[in-house]
Scaffold this motif. Structure first.
Motif, PDB file in Angstrom:
ATOM      1  N   ASP A 172       0.840  -1.330   0.101  1.00 46.80           N
ATOM      2  CA  ASP A 172       0.101   0.124   0.005  1.00 46.80           C
ATOM      3  C   ASP A 172       0.984   1.254  -0.098  1.00 46.80           C
ATOM      4  N   ASP A 173       2.113   1.185  -0.248  1.00 49.33           N
ATOM      5  CA  ASP A 173       2.946   2.419  -0.095  1.00 49.33           C
ATOM      6  C   ASP A 173       4.165   2.083  -0.941  1.00 49.33           C
ATOM      7  N   ARG A 174       4.055   2.398  -2.259  1.00 53.37           N
ATOM      8  CA  ARG A 174       5.359   2.350  -3.343  1.00 53.37           C
ATOM      9  C   ARG A 174       6.113   3.363  -2.877  1.00 53.37           C
ATOM     10  N   PRO A 175       7.311   3.026  -3.065  1.00 54.03           N
ATOM     11  CA  PRO A 175       8.354   4.248  -3.197  1.00 54.03           C
ATOM     12  C   PRO A 175       8.297   4.832  -4.330  1.00 54.03           C
ATOM     13  N   THR A 176       8.725   6.205  -4.358  1.00 52.82           N
ATOM     14  CA  THR A 176       8.985   6.924  -5.367  1.00 52.82           C
ATOM     15  C   THR A 176      10.352   7.244  -5.864  1.00 52.82           C
ATOM     16  N   TYR A 177      10.537   7.939  -7.138  1.00 51.35           N
ATOM     17  CA  TYR A 177      12.055   8.417  -7.272  1.00 51.35           C
ATOM     18  C   TYR A 177      12.609   9.285  -6.276  1.00 51.35           C
ATOM     19  N   GLU A 178      11.501  10.209  -5.586  1.00 50.34           N
ATOM     20  CA  GLU A 178      12.015  11.266  -4.554  1.00 50.34           C
ATOM     21  C   GLU A 178      12.415  10.264  -3.239  1.00 50.34           C
ATOM     22  N   ASP A 179      11.718   9.543  -3.179  1.00 51.59           N
ATOM     23  CA  ASP A 179      12.065   8.549  -1.852  1.00 51.59           C
ATOM     24  C   ASP A 179      13.499   7.959  -1.959  1.00 51.59           C
ATOM     25  N   LEU A 180      13.722   7.226  -3.329  1.00 53.51           N
ATOM     26  CA  LEU A 180      15.064   6.771  -3.600  1.00 53.51           C
ATOM     27  C   LEU A 180      16.198   7.901  -3.688  1.00 53.51           C
ATOM     28  N   ASP A 181      15.944   9.233  -4.128  1.00 58.04           N
ATOM     29  CA  ASP A 181      16.904  10.223  -3.910  1.00 58.04           C
ATOM     30  C   ASP A 181      17.287  10.182  -2.225  1.00 58.04           C
ATOM     31  N   TYR A 182      16.063  10.422  -1.547  1.00 61.19           N
ATOM     32  CA  TYR A 182      16.268  10.527  -0.264  1.00 61.19           C
ATOM     33  C   TYR A 182      17.135   9.333   0.692  1.00 61.19           C
ATOM     34  N   HIS A 183      16.850   8.065  -0.040  1.00 67.14           N
ATOM     35  CA  HIS A 183      17.473   6.950   0.444  1.00 67.14           C
ATOM     36  C   HIS A 183      19.016   7.190   0.091  1.00 67.14           C
ATOM     37  N   LEU A 184      19.361   7.513  -0.869  1.00 60.14           N
ATOM     38  CA  LEU A 184      20.672   7.453  -1.250  1.00 60.14           C
ATOM     39  C   LEU A 184      21.474   8.734  -0.271  1.00 60.14           C
ATOM     40  N   SER A 185      20.831   9.470   0.432  1.00 61.55           N
ATOM     41  CA  SER A 185      21.389  10.556   1.090  1.00 61.55           C
ATOM     42  C   SER A 185      21.689  10.191   2.569  1.00 61.55           C
ATOM     43  N   THR A 186      20.945   8.909   2.808  1.00 61.95           N
ATOM     44  CA  THR A 186      21.428   8.096   4.212  1.00 61.95           C
ATOM     45  C   THR A 186      22.104   7.056   4.013  1.00 61.95           C
ATOM     46  N   LEU A 187      23.060   7.107   2.953  1.00 62.03           N
ATOM     47  CA  LEU A 187      23.989   6.074   2.841  1.00 62.03           C
ATOM     48  C   LEU A 187      25.384   6.720   2.952  1.00 62.03           C
ATOM     49  N   PHE A 188      26.362   5.986   3.771  1.00 62.38           N
ATOM     50  CA  PHE A 188      27.614   7.007   4.137  1.00 62.38           C
ATOM     51  C   PHE A 188      28.720   6.024   3.952  1.00 62.38           C
ATOM     52  N   PRO A 189      29.129   5.491   2.809  1.00 64.97           N
ATOM     53  CA  PRO A 189      30.128   4.715   2.271  1.00 64.97           C
ATOM     54  C   PRO A 189      31.540   5.700   2.762  1.00 64.97           C
ATOM     55  N   PRO A 190      32.745   5.198   2.462  1.00 62.06           N
ATOM     56  CA  PRO A 190      34.025   6.195   2.568  1.00 62.06           C
ATOM     57  C   PRO A 190      34.041   6.960   1.301  1.00 62.06           C
ATOM     58  N   VAL A 191      33.504   6.542   0.127  1.00 67.15           N
ATOM     59  CA  VAL A 191      33.587   7.388  -1.076  1.00 67.15           C
ATOM     60  C   VAL A 191      32.155   7.414  -1.378  1.00 67.15           C
ATOM     61  N   ARG A 192      31.410   8.342  -1.773  1.00 68.13           N
ATOM     62  CA  ARG A 192      29.805   8.380  -1.870  1.00 68.13           C
ATOM     63  C   ARG A 192      29.798   8.806  -3.342  1.00 68.13           C
ATOM     64  N   PRO A 193      29.126   8.007  -4.504  1.00 68.35           N
ATOM     65  CA  PRO A 193      28.972   8.402  -5.700  1.00 68.35           C
ATOM     66  C   PRO A 193      27.441   9.361  -5.723  1.00 68.35           C
ATOM     67  N   ARG A 194      27.874  10.574  -6.225  1.00 65.04           N
ATOM     68  CA  ARG A 194      26.463  11.615  -6.264  1.00 65.04           C
ATOM     69  C   ARG A 194      26.648  12.543  -7.717  1.00 65.04           C
ATOM     70  N   GLY A 195      26.956  11.755  -8.439  1.00 64.59           N
ATOM     71  CA  GLY A 195      27.055  12.252 -10.103  1.00 64.59           C
ATOM     72  C   GLY A 195      28.549  12.536  -9.999  1.00 64.59           C
ATOM     73  N   TYR A 196      29.073  12.931  -8.917  1.00 62.61           N
ATOM     74  CA  TYR A 196      30.557  13.038  -8.730  1.00 62.61           C
ATOM     75  C   TYR A 196      31.039  12.057  -7.683  1.00 62.61           C
ATOM     76  N   LEU A 197      32.342  11.999  -7.231  1.00 62.52           N
ATOM     77  CA  LEU A 197      32.705  11.381  -6.468  1.00 62.52           C
ATOM     78  C   LEU A 197      32.895  12.169  -4.991  1.00 62.52           C
ATOM     79  N   GLU A 198      32.140  11.850  -4.021  1.00 65.87           N
ATOM     80  CA  GLU A 198      32.656  12.479  -2.691  1.00 65.87           C
ATOM     81  C   GLU A 198      33.260  11.665  -1.507  1.00 65.87           C
ATOM     82  N   VAL A 199      34.763  12.016  -1.626  1.00 66.04           N
ATOM     83  CA  VAL A 199      35.662  11.562  -0.669  1.00 66.04           C
ATOM     84  C   VAL A 199      35.240  11.659   0.716  1.00 66.04           C
ATOM     85  N   ARG A 200      34.946  10.753   1.510  1.00 64.28           N
ATOM     86  CA  ARG A 200      34.285  11.096   2.870  1.00 64.28           C
ATOM     87  C   ARG A 200      35.081  10.500   4.007  1.00 64.28           C
TER      88      ARG A 200
END
Length: 408
Positions: free
Chosen positions: A281-309
């Motif tokens: 009863d609750d399908r995710p949207t692409y906006e939900d997916l964008d938000y999910h990606l913002s909650t991932l914290f790997p040592p290098v995060r790809p965001r269209g560019y590469l973010e060294v963390r």
């Protein structure tokens, strides 16, 4: 990240495969590697007593019109003088991030000016930025009360003590680099990971936590990797980076289900399962997916560019050395090849590097060779010779002092 025109933000996602295709497309964007960015983060302390707890109202007063809405509802969040926006992390850490720039000298100059302005705002309120990648004085305590951080804190607390530490007590330096042309991306992705152990050790400064020696040169790395393993640890480097990252994102737990005032997600829900209909009863949207990606914290995060963390926050203007070193090492495909070979003895030695720092023999070897290569290429960044000499001297001092100490 925001959904592209091809994927309107509110469109429901049909399947995990659709979600993976989107992630691979938006997280790795190809083109000439031209732009650079840097984000600086600090813990914040009372200047007269760094052990005193920080108060959200006091921090709000210090930041004034620059405060983000997460701290002050309705704040205009005006940029600092050179364009950086100020954000605040859950424990009151402050961060500045300015626009990406094709000019490295301009990037350094603008970031330094905005860092000085923010430091002045804090000092005027009796506050001071911290000097380390981990709060050395206080236990983690969440200041921000927004649903995102409440949900993340509750999810991380189920996994152990590291999540609250990462959220509320750590501060990092982030260097952002283009992913490069399609035929370069895999190498650039591998290079930034292979450099990681040597650079973690080279710039480690977060040994102490709440007044005690943790036994880790970078206890910030211990906290970040331990927050939600394996998704906060280095990813597998075999195969296509975009496809591997897309699978990782699908297998990662959903931390925030943005529905109503309570954003807690059902225990064990991964985004891939959600995209495949786990909540009928609750399908995710692409906006939900964008938000999910913002909650991932790997040592290098790809965001269209590469973010060294993976770098600890540095004291004062110490952020300039790792920033210029990384930019120089990544400035030319042939140099990237050489640097990957130089880093090879320590590639994958993330935990020895974080625990022992440059006392690990293989990590020290890789760090010395990367410093030699990087300082030899600093002229490629376009910064003036005085800064090249200063940065080169500082970097060589770090590795040479460690080498002499080990030899004595």
């Amino acid at each position: 990240m925001t959904a592209s025109g091809e994927f309107p933000a509110t469109t429901p996602i049909g399947s995990r495969a659709d979600a993976e295709g989107y992630v691979a497309m938006v997280c790795f964007k190809h083109g000439p590697p031209l732009l650079h960015g840097v984000e600086l983060e600090w813990t914040v302390h009372h200047a007269d007593d760094p052990h005193r707890p920080l108060d959200a109202a006091h921090l709000s007063q210090a930041l004034g019109v620059h405060a983000p809405p997460t701290l002050v509802r309705g704040s205009p969040q005006l940029p600092l003088g050179r364009g950086s926006l100020v954000t605040v992390e859950p424990g009151g850490q402050v961060e500045i991030s300015g626009p990406a720039s094709a000019s490295v000298p301009r990037l350094i100059e603008d970031t330094a000016a905005d860092a000085a302005e923010l430091t002045s705002l804090l000092h005027d309120a009796g506050l001071a930025p911290g000097d380390h990648g981990l709060d050395a004085f206080r236990p983690p305590r969440r200041l921000l009360t927004v649903p995102r951080y409440a949900a993340m804190e509750r999810a991380f607390e189920q996994l152990g003590p590291h999540g609250p530490r990462m959220m509320c007590s750590t501060a990092g330096l982030q260097v952002c680099l283009d992913a490069g042309e399609a035929d370069q991306t895999a190498l650039r992705w591998r290079a930034l990971h292979d450099f990681g152990p040597a650079l973690v050790a080279l710039f480690a400064n977060s040994r102490r936590r709440t007044g005690n020696d943790t036994g880790w040169a970078s206890a910030r790395t211990e906290a970040t990797f331990g927050t939600c393993a394996p998704f906060t640890e280095p990813p597998p480097l075999d195969g296509n980076p975009a496809e591997t990252w897309a699978r990782t994102a699908m297998d990662a737990p959903v931390l925030c289900l943005r529905r109503g005032d309570n954003w807690d997600a059902p225990a064990g829900l991964t985004f891939g399962a959600w995209a495949d209909g786990a909540l009928p009863d609750d399908r995710p949207t692409y906006e939900d997916l964008d938000y999910h990606l913002s909650t991932l914290f790997p040592p290098v995060r790809p965001r269209g560019y590469l973010e060294v963390r993976y770098l600890d926050a540095q004291q004062g203007d110490g952020w300039i050395e790792p920033t210029l070193l990384l930019i120089a090492l990544m400035s030319d495909p042939a140099l990237v090849d050489q640097a990957v070979a130089a880093a090879e003895p320590a590639a994958g030695r993330w935990f020895p590097a974080a625990r022992e720092g440059l006392e690990d023999k293989l990590v020290l070897q890789a760090a010395r060779e990367l410093v030699d290569l990087g300082t030899g290429a600093l002229s490629r960044t376009g910064v003036d010779q005085d800064l090249i000499d200063e940065v080169g001297n500082r970097l060589h001092c770090i590795v040479d002092d460690t080498h002499r100490r080990r030899a004595s």
